[in-house]
Design a protein around this motif. Structure first.
Motif, PDB file in Angstrom:
ATOM      1  N   PHE A 108       0.831  -1.208   0.000  1.00 20.03           N
ATOM      2  CA  PHE A 108       0.000   0.000   0.000  1.00 20.03           C
ATOM      3  C   PHE A 108       0.862   1.252   0.000  1.00 20.03           C
ATOM      4  O   PHE A 108       1.741   1.409   0.848  1.00 20.03           O
ATOM      5  CB  PHE A 108      -0.961  -0.003   1.200  1.00 20.03           C
ATOM      6  N   SER A 109       0.567   2.134  -0.947  1.00 19.59           N
ATOM      7  CA  SER A 109       1.328   3.376  -1.074  1.00 19.59           C
ATOM      8  C   SER A 109       0.498   4.556  -0.567  1.00 19.59           C
ATOM      9  O   SER A 109      -0.737   4.494  -0.510  1.00 19.59           O
ATOM     10  CB  SER A 109       1.698   3.628  -2.535  1.00 19.59           C
ATOM     11  N   LEU A 110       1.199   5.616  -0.233  1.00 22.43           N
ATOM     12  CA  LEU A 110       0.530   6.851   0.153  1.00 22.43           C
ATOM     13  C   LEU A 110      -0.364   7.326  -0.982  1.00 22.43           C
ATOM     14  O   LEU A 110      -1.521   7.705  -0.753  1.00 22.43           O
ATOM     15  CB  LEU A 110       1.572   7.927   0.511  1.00 22.43           C
ATOM     16  N   GLU A 111       0.130   7.273  -2.194  1.00 21.31           N
ATOM     17  CA  GLU A 111      -0.647   7.738  -3.353  1.00 21.31           C
ATOM     18  C   GLU A 111      -1.959   6.966  -3.485  1.00 21.31           C
ATOM     19  O   GLU A 111      -2.995   7.553  -3.786  1.00 21.31           O
ATOM     20  CB  GLU A 111       0.192   7.603  -4.637  1.00 21.31           C
ATOM     21  N   GLN A 112      -1.911   5.671  -3.254  1.00 23.60           N
ATOM     22  CA  GLN A 112      -3.121   4.841  -3.349  1.00 23.60           C
ATOM     23  C   GLN A 112      -4.132   5.236  -2.283  1.00 23.60           C
ATOM     24  O   GLN A 112      -5.331   5.276  -2.544  1.00 23.60           O
ATOM     25  CB  GLN A 112      -2.729   3.374  -3.194  1.00 23.60           C
ATOM     26  N   LEU A 113      -3.657   5.541  -1.080  1.00 26.66           N
ATOM     27  CA  LEU A 113      -4.566   5.822   0.032  1.00 26.66           C
ATOM     28  C   LEU A 113      -5.066   7.263   0.061  1.00 26.66           C
ATOM     29  O   LEU A 113      -5.977   7.566   0.825  1.00 26.66           O
ATOM     30  CB  LEU A 113      -3.911   5.445   1.361  1.00 26.66           C
ATOM     31  N   ILE A 114      -4.503   8.134  -0.769  1.00 26.94           N
ATOM     32  CA  ILE A 114      -5.032   9.507  -0.833  1.00 26.94           C
ATOM     33  C   ILE A 114      -5.728   9.781  -2.160  1.00 26.94           C
ATOM     34  O   ILE A 114      -6.324  10.836  -2.343  1.00 26.94           O
ATOM     35  CB  ILE A 114      -3.940  10.575  -0.573  1.00 26.94           C
ATOM     36  N   TYR A 115      -5.689   8.814  -3.081  1.00 28.21           N
ATOM     37  CA  TYR A 115      -6.322   9.007  -4.389  1.00 28.21           C
ATOM     38  C   TYR A 115      -7.842   9.112  -4.241  1.00 28.21           C
ATOM     39  O   TYR A 115      -8.467   8.350  -3.505  1.00 28.21           O
ATOM     40  CB  TYR A 115      -5.990   7.870  -5.353  1.00 28.21           C
ATOM     41  N   SER A 116      -8.422  10.051  -4.978  1.00 24.27           N
ATOM     42  CA  SER A 116      -9.873  10.205  -4.996  1.00 24.27           C
ATOM     43  C   SER A 116     -10.303  10.738  -6.353  1.00 24.27           C
ATOM     44  O   SER A 116      -9.822  11.787  -6.792  1.00 24.27           O
ATOM     45  CB  SER A 116     -10.321  11.186  -3.906  1.00 24.27           C
ATOM     46  N   GLU A 117     -11.210  10.006  -7.016  1.00 21.17           N
ATOM     47  CA  GLU A 117     -11.757  10.491  -8.290  1.00 21.17           C
ATOM     48  C   GLU A 117     -12.474  11.819  -8.086  1.00 21.17           C
ATOM     49  O   GLU A 117     -12.359  12.719  -8.909  1.00 21.17           O
ATOM     50  CB  GLU A 117     -12.720   9.457  -8.883  1.00 21.17           C
ATOM     51  N   THR A 118     -13.204  11.931  -6.979  1.00 22.31           N
ATOM     52  CA  THR A 118     -13.927  13.177  -6.703  1.00 22.31           C
ATOM     53  C   THR A 118     -12.953  14.334  -6.517  1.00 22.31           C
ATOM     54  O   THR A 118     -13.166  15.420  -7.067  1.00 22.31           O
ATOM     55  CB  THR A 118     -14.823  13.027  -5.460  1.00 22.31           C
ATOM     56  N   ALA A 119     -11.889  14.121  -5.777  1.00 19.01           N
ATOM     57  CA  ALA A 119     -10.891  15.176  -5.568  1.00 19.01           C
ATOM     58  C   ALA A 119     -10.276  15.588  -6.900  1.00 19.01           C
ATOM     59  O   ALA A 119     -10.102  16.796  -7.156  1.00 19.01           O
ATOM     60  CB  ALA A 119      -9.814  14.713  -4.593  1.00 19.01           C
ATOM     61  N   GLN A 120      -9.968  14.631  -7.745  1.00 19.40           N
ATOM     62  CA  GLN A 120      -9.389  14.945  -9.055  1.00 19.40           C
ATOM     63  C   GLN A 120     -10.380  15.755  -9.890  1.00 19.40           C
ATOM     64  O   GLN A 120     -10.023  16.783 -10.453  1.00 19.40           O
ATOM     65  CB  GLN A 120      -9.031  13.653  -9.782  1.00 19.40           C
ATOM     66  N   ARG A 121     -11.606  15.264  -9.963  1.00 19.49           N
ATOM     67  CA  ARG A 121     -12.623  15.904 -10.789  1.00 19.49           C
ATOM     68  C   ARG A 121     -12.946  17.314 -10.295  1.00 19.49           C
ATOM     69  O   ARG A 121     -13.089  18.240 -11.078  1.00 19.49           O
ATOM     70  CB  ARG A 121     -13.888  15.029 -10.800  1.00 19.49           C
ATOM     71  N   GLU A 122     -13.043  17.476  -8.960  1.00 23.50           N
ATOM     72  CA  GLU A 122     -13.434  18.756  -8.370  1.00 23.50           C
ATOM     73  C   GLU A 122     -12.237  19.655  -8.043  1.00 23.50           C
ATOM     74  O   GLU A 122     -12.411  20.725  -7.482  1.00 23.50           O
ATOM     75  CB  GLU A 122     -14.239  18.505  -7.083  1.00 23.50           C
ATOM     76  N   ARG A 123     -11.033  19.161  -8.349  1.00 23.23           N
ATOM     77  CA  ARG A 123      -9.787  19.891  -8.059  1.00 23.23           C
ATOM     78  C   ARG A 123      -9.664  20.247  -6.574  1.00 23.23           C
ATOM     79  O   ARG A 123      -9.362  21.375  -6.209  1.00 23.23           O
ATOM     80  CB  ARG A 123      -9.674  21.134  -8.928  1.00 23.23           C
ATOM     81  N   ILE A 124      -9.902  19.242  -5.730  1.00 23.30           N
ATOM     82  CA  ILE A 124      -9.792  19.397  -4.280  1.00 23.30           C
ATOM     83  C   ILE A 124      -8.439  18.856  -3.853  1.00 23.30           C
ATOM     84  O   ILE A 124      -8.070  17.734  -4.207  1.00 23.30           O
ATOM     85  CB  ILE A 124     -10.924  18.636  -3.559  1.00 23.30           C
ATOM     86  N   ASN A 151     -14.158  15.415   2.261  1.00 25.59           N
ATOM     87  CA  ASN A 151     -15.141  14.723   3.084  1.00 25.59           C
ATOM     88  C   ASN A 151     -16.507  15.421   3.021  1.00 25.59           C
ATOM     89  O   ASN A 151     -17.541  14.769   2.902  1.00 25.59           O
ATOM     90  CB  ASN A 151     -14.641  14.624   4.518  1.00 25.59           C
ATOM     91  N   ARG A 152     -16.501  16.755   3.084  1.00 24.14           N
ATOM     92  CA  ARG A 152     -17.759  17.502   2.956  1.00 24.14           C
ATOM     93  C   ARG A 152     -18.389  17.272   1.585  1.00 24.14           C
ATOM     94  O   ARG A 152     -19.596  17.084   1.470  1.00 24.14           O
ATOM     95  CB  ARG A 152     -17.524  18.997   3.176  1.00 24.14           C
ATOM     96  N   ARG A 153     -17.551  17.282   0.565  1.00 25.46           N
ATOM     97  CA  ARG A 153     -18.051  17.137  -0.809  1.00 25.46           C
ATOM     98  C   ARG A 153     -18.719  15.789  -1.035  1.00 25.46           C
ATOM     99  O   ARG A 153     -19.709  15.698  -1.743  1.00 25.46           O
ATOM    100  CB  ARG A 153     -16.892  17.331  -1.805  1.00 25.46           C
ATOM    101  N   VAL A 154     -18.194  14.730  -0.417  1.00 25.02           N
ATOM    102  CA  VAL A 154     -18.782  13.398  -0.620  1.00 25.02           C
ATOM    103  C   VAL A 154     -19.870  13.077   0.403  1.00 25.02           C
ATOM    104  O   VAL A 154     -20.417  11.983   0.397  1.00 25.02           O
ATOM    105  CB  VAL A 154     -17.711  12.282  -0.648  1.00 25.02           C
ATOM    106  N   GLY A 155     -20.162  14.024   1.298  1.00 26.81           N
ATOM    107  CA  GLY A 155     -21.228  13.818   2.266  1.00 26.81           C
ATOM    108  C   GLY A 155     -20.815  13.027   3.487  1.00 26.81           C
ATOM    109  O   GLY A 155     -21.667  12.465   4.186  1.00 26.81           O
TER     110      GLY A 155
END
Length: 141
Positions: A7-23, A65-69
């Motif tokens: 398990f890498s740091l990159e894997q555990l912080i990756y989020s499609e929502t963050a990428q899409r919403e530029r968070i 976290n707020r963005r995904v509810g």
């Protein structure tokens, strides 16, 4: 950066929502230490299943976290929780049964909507096994 062998740091912080919403989903240094604890627990779960875990969500910045509810007290924001499936092993309910019987020291293991497993780890694990089928009914023991 590898936190554990699988398990890498990159894997555990990756989020499609963050990428899409530029968070920005970059964790603070103290959260990275929690992510190490999470990765160590996930290593145990992966060894138990015998197959790679498909992580859909782990660390979430407060904005994400707020963005995904997510709830304000979500262990995801502390880097202590992950949502995953492991189709090669079986259904999420089967995974939870195996984890519960394994002796792995988890904090919470939750069957969420019968679609995925939420697992968290802490330095003082409670071993709580919960289920949620709908948001109105909430979490059930």
């Amino acid at each position: 950066m590898l936190l554990t062998p699988n398990f890498s740091l990159e894997q555990l912080i990756y989020s499609e929502t963050a990428q899409r919403e530029r968070i920005d989903n970059t964790p603070e240094p103290h959260v990275v230490e929690n992510l190490r604890l999470l990765a160590q627990g996930l290593e145990q779960v992966q060894a138990l299943t015998g197959f790679p875990l498909e992580i859909s969500s782990a660390y979430r910045s407060p904005d994400l976290n707020r963005r995904v509810g997510g709830t304000g007290a979500s262990q995801h924001t502390q880097g202590l929780a992950a949502d995953f499936t492991c189709a090669a092993f079986g259904a999420p309910a089967d995974i939870i049964k195996a984890i519960s019987a394994s002796g792995i020291g988890f904090d919470q293991c939750i069957l969420e909507y019968e679609k995925w497993v939420h697992i968290s780890f802490s330095k003082a694990p409670r071993g709580r096994v919960l289920t949620i089928y709908d948001a109105e009914q909430g979490y059930l023991e």
